[in-house]
Write a protein that holds these residues in place. Sequence first.
Motif, PDB file in Angstrom:
ATOM      1  N   LEU A 156      10.748  -0.020   7.325  1.00 23.09           N
ATOM      2  CA  LEU A 156      10.404   1.107   6.700  1.00 23.09           C
ATOM      3  C   LEU A 156       8.971   1.384   6.686  1.00 23.09           C
ATOM      4  CD1 LEU A 156      12.384   0.372   3.193  1.00 23.09           C
ATOM      5  CD2 LEU A 156      12.953   2.110   4.958  1.00 23.09           C
ATOM      6  N   ALA A 157       8.488   2.453   6.870  1.00 21.97           N
ATOM      7  CA  ALA A 157       7.210   2.959   6.806  1.00 21.97           C
ATOM      8  C   ALA A 157       6.307   2.504   5.798  1.00 21.97           C
ATOM      9  CB  ALA A 157       7.008   4.507   7.036  1.00 21.97           C
ATOM     10  N   GLU A 158       6.998   2.445   4.488  1.00 21.29           N
ATOM     11  CA  GLU A 158       6.389   2.043   3.371  1.00 21.29           C
ATOM     12  C   GLU A 158       6.056   0.519   3.549  1.00 21.29           C
ATOM     13  OE1 GLU A 158       8.761   4.165   3.517  1.00 21.29           O
ATOM     14  OE2 GLU A 158       8.074   5.847   2.718  1.00 21.29           O
ATOM     15  N   ALA A 159       6.737  -0.241   3.933  1.00 21.13           N
ATOM     16  CA  ALA A 159       6.744  -1.650   3.892  1.00 21.13           C
ATOM     17  C   ALA A 159       5.603  -2.079   4.978  1.00 21.13           C
ATOM     18  CB  ALA A 159       8.166  -2.460   4.380  1.00 21.13           C
ATOM     19  N   MET A 160       5.701  -1.470   6.155  1.00 17.28           N
ATOM     20  CA  MET A 160       5.028  -1.684   7.284  1.00 17.28           C
ATOM     21  C   MET A 160       3.588  -1.159   7.029  1.00 17.28           C
ATOM     22  SD  MET A 160       4.364  -2.538  10.090  1.00 17.28           S
ATOM     23  CE  MET A 160       5.063  -2.492  11.929  1.00 17.28           C
ATOM     24  N   ARG A 161       3.295  -0.100   6.041  1.00 18.99           N
ATOM     25  CA  ARG A 161       1.816   0.142   5.938  1.00 18.99           C
ATOM     26  C   ARG A 161       1.342  -0.674   4.650  1.00 18.99           C
ATOM     27  NH1 ARG A 161       2.111   6.608   3.429  1.00 18.99           N
ATOM     28  NH2 ARG A 161       2.587   5.908   1.192  1.00 18.99           N
ATOM     29  N   ASN A 162       2.121  -0.933   3.873  1.00 19.79           N
ATOM     30  CA  ASN A 162       1.858  -1.821   2.587  1.00 19.79           C
ATOM     31  C   ASN A 162       1.152  -3.295   3.208  1.00 19.79           C
ATOM     32  OD1 ASN A 162       3.125  -3.025  -0.482  1.00 19.79           O
ATOM     33  ND2 ASN A 162       1.132  -3.948   0.575  1.00 19.79           N
ATOM     34  N   TYR A 163       2.017  -3.786   4.368  1.00 14.92           N
ATOM     35  CA  TYR A 163       1.732  -4.900   4.934  1.00 14.92           C
ATOM     36  C   TYR A 163       0.479  -4.948   5.673  1.00 14.92           C
ATOM     37  CZ  TYR A 163       1.899  -9.274   7.739  1.00 14.92           C
ATOM     38  OH  TYR A 163       1.646 -10.337   8.224  1.00 14.92           O
ATOM     39  N   LEU A 164       0.421  -4.079   6.413  1.00 20.03           N
ATOM     40  CA  LEU A 164      -0.717  -3.722   7.629  1.00 20.03           C
ATOM     41  C   LEU A 164      -2.035  -3.585   6.716  1.00 20.03           C
ATOM     42  CD1 LEU A 164       0.466  -1.008  10.131  1.00 20.03           C
ATOM     43  CD2 LEU A 164       0.129  -3.682  10.580  1.00 20.03           C
ATOM     44  N   MET A 165      -2.175  -3.142   5.510  1.00 25.24           N
ATOM     45  CA  MET A 165      -3.286  -2.923   4.662  1.00 25.24           C
ATOM     46  C   MET A 165      -3.708  -4.238   4.268  1.00 25.24           C
ATOM     47  SD  MET A 165      -4.447   0.059   4.732  1.00 25.24           S
ATOM     48  CE  MET A 165      -5.862  -0.046   3.334  1.00 25.24           C
ATOM     49  N   LEU A 166      -2.880  -5.360   4.162  1.00 20.74           N
ATOM     50  CA  LEU A 166      -3.194  -6.659   3.578  1.00 20.74           C
ATOM     51  C   LEU A 166      -3.717  -7.447   4.783  1.00 20.74           C
ATOM     52  CD1 LEU A 166      -0.196  -7.547   1.019  1.00 20.74           C
ATOM     53  CD2 LEU A 166      -2.167  -6.269   0.842  1.00 20.74           C
ATOM     54  N   LEU A 167      -3.862  -7.089   6.068  1.00 16.62           N
ATOM     55  CA  LEU A 167      -4.232  -7.869   7.174  1.00 16.62           C
ATOM     56  C   LEU A 167      -5.941  -7.761   6.961  1.00 16.62           C
ATOM     57  CD1 LEU A 167      -1.835  -6.781   9.904  1.00 16.62           C
ATOM     58  CD2 LEU A 167      -1.830  -8.807   8.622  1.00 16.62           C
ATOM     59  N   GLY A 168      -6.522  -8.689   6.248  1.00 17.10           N
ATOM     60  CA  GLY A 168      -7.737  -8.738   6.070  1.00 17.10           C
ATOM     61  C   GLY A 168      -8.301  -8.343   4.698  1.00 17.10           C
ATOM     62  N   TRP A 169      -7.328  -7.655   4.013  1.00 15.66           N
ATOM     63  CA  TRP A 169      -7.740  -7.297   2.531  1.00 15.66           C
ATOM     64  C   TRP A 169      -6.583  -7.534   1.544  1.00 15.66           C
ATOM     65  CZ3 TRP A 169      -5.572  -3.124  -0.429  1.00 15.66           C
ATOM     66  CH2 TRP A 169      -6.414  -2.992  -1.693  1.00 15.66           C
ATOM     67  N   SER A 170      -7.150  -7.691   0.358  1.00 15.64           N
ATOM     68  CA  SER A 170      -6.083  -8.108  -0.754  1.00 15.64           C
ATOM     69  C   SER A 170      -6.262  -6.971  -2.031  1.00 15.64           C
ATOM     70  CB  SER A 170      -6.124  -9.501  -0.923  1.00 15.64           C
ATOM     71  OG  SER A 170      -5.746  -9.778  -2.313  1.00 15.64           O
ATOM     72  N   PRO A 171      -5.219  -6.755  -2.567  1.00 15.29           N
ATOM     73  CA  PRO A 171      -5.740  -5.901  -3.828  1.00 15.29           C
ATOM     74  C   PRO A 171      -6.032  -6.873  -4.926  1.00 15.29           C
ATOM     75  CG  PRO A 171      -3.517  -5.762  -3.431  1.00 15.29           C
ATOM     76  CD  PRO A 171      -3.977  -6.697  -2.343  1.00 15.29           C
ATOM     77  N   GLY A 172      -6.167  -8.070  -4.765  1.00 17.23           N
ATOM     78  CA  GLY A 172      -6.505  -9.022  -5.701  1.00 17.23           C
ATOM     79  C   GLY A 172      -5.456  -9.841  -6.313  1.00 17.23           C
ATOM     80  N   GLY A 173      -5.765 -11.003  -6.972  1.00 19.07           N
ATOM     81  CA  GLY A 173      -4.647 -11.738  -7.443  1.00 19.07           C
ATOM     82  C   GLY A 173      -3.562 -12.233  -6.666  1.00 19.07           C
ATOM     83  N   ASP A 174      -2.526 -12.178  -7.139  1.00 24.29           N
ATOM     84  CA  ASP A 174      -1.246 -12.435  -6.142  1.00 24.29           C
ATOM     85  C   ASP A 174      -0.708 -11.450  -5.883  1.00 24.29           C
ATOM     86  OD1 ASP A 174      -1.623 -15.143  -6.500  1.00 24.29           O
ATOM     87  OD2 ASP A 174      -0.119 -15.244  -8.436  1.00 24.29           O
ATOM     88  N   ARG A 175      -1.350 -10.290  -6.109  1.00 28.45           N
ATOM     89  CA  ARG A 175      -0.535  -8.908  -5.843  1.00 28.45           C
ATOM     90  C   ARG A 175      -0.239  -8.649  -4.152  1.00 28.45           C
ATOM     91  NH1 ARG A 175      -3.727  -4.415  -8.946  1.00 28.45           N
ATOM     92  NH2 ARG A 175      -5.294  -5.900  -7.859  1.00 28.45           N
TER      93      ARG A 175
END
Length: 501
Positions: free
Chosen positions: A281-300
């Motif tokens: 799903l595009a939504e899963a893919m883009r959420n995942y890609l954003m975490l490659l090198g970045w994190s929204p903090g905590g365990d999120r």
Amino acid sequence: MAGKAAVPCTETERSGVGTQASENAARRQLNRPPRVRFAPSPTGMLHVGGARSALFNWVFAKRHGGALVLRIEDTDASRNRPEWTQGIIDSLAWLGITPAEYEGPHLQSEYAEQHAQAQRTLLEAGDAYYCDCAREAVVARTGDTHRGYDGFCRDRGLSPAGAALRFRTPDVGSTVINDLVRGEVSFEHAALEDFVIARGDGSTTFLLANVVDDATARITHVIRAEEHLSNAPKQQLLWQALGYPPPTWAHVSILVDHARKKLSKRRNKVALEAYRNEGFLAEAMRNYLMLLGWSPGGDREIVPWKLIEAEFELSEVTSSPAFFDVDKLRAFNGEYIRALPLAEFITACQPWLVGESAPWQITEFDADVFVALAPHAQTRIVLLSEIVPMVDFAFLPHPVRDEQSWNKAMKDPAEQILDAAITAFADVKWEPLALKAAMEQISLGLGLKLGKAQAPVRVAVTGRTVGLPLFESLAILGRKRTLQRLADAQRALQQSRLTTP
Ligand code: GLU
């Protein structure tokens, strides 16, 4: 660089950008809404690394009320294909970066006149000179194949005919790249050769064309792949020589696979489109890609897109290589699938159900039957493409025959089980609980566990040992077709008993 001729411009003008200057530039840029760009070369399908750069640019622009420009760097005519350009645009749109989200697309090839003008400006200012040295001649002079150009033509005053145009890099000092991901990265001018900005045929090279286009589009932040970091000092010198304030840079790390090797077309699946076709799903893919090198903090990790847009910071992006973990991406996808409202899940499955790849005839597909099966399937698949083997039993005239499943399930006392099921199912109330109760009776009678006893029934009806909950599946398939399939399997079993010695 040793061996370079004297530089005709003053050292203060050309000895590089100091820390103070780059800080000032960054400060100036923060006062106006950022303008960023994604500048792919249409030489293939959009790479997941490219998609991640595009997302970083897009989210950064949104977060700071700025604009995103899409520029297609299509000047390498031998490697470009128009269909790649369309493919890139489609892949971006799939992620949510639709044409309404950006300016453009601008085609680099349409700016040849601006590129030529920049060549003239640099030449007239003495920042560039023509050079007709063959590579071999440079190596013969320097005796070193690894060394860059030695500045031989700097003061020869050659004319354009057939010669390349080189930028005159400063001999001393350094250029500091103010990089939001890497901090300040300093490059000694002594290590920068006089690089080529136009080829012998007059065409502008990537280094200059890219700068002219960025400067013309008033780009404030260049967010791109790490592999371009070494181009940044050369390009920053060009920005300055052309009289523009250099951008703030952000070079995002490479993506690596499980073996910690850089993702490559040869070893890994890298095209975004391939993931889309598999049912990510595009939504899963883009959420995942954003975490490659970045994190929204905590365990999120799995977070609403709105939160990403509200919290993404380039300065929080790590400079270390990011692991593109397909297993984790799959897990994300499973979660995103399960979280979809049922109606959206059903819509998302459509391409696999009624598309060309569906193994049944379009006339065999029954939308109402699918609606009944969908809630059971939604919790069990990780990729949308997995919907097909889950539900094909309901649409194919005969279940698929998966030999492994068949051999596993159709062992003694499979024939007895099928016999008993045919008898019991002939007049049982046709609903899941009653079917289950009938099957429990059979298993009890044969001294088997329910799971064991139901395996031949499952394989006879669905063709597979794993799938949707059996009794719900039978209830949806109907009595007639279920009994027909049990009888077919029974016949096949008898047949093989008679033919195998
Ligand atoms: N066309 C270049 C690439 O695809 C873009 C470089 C840049 O973003 O400056 O690698």
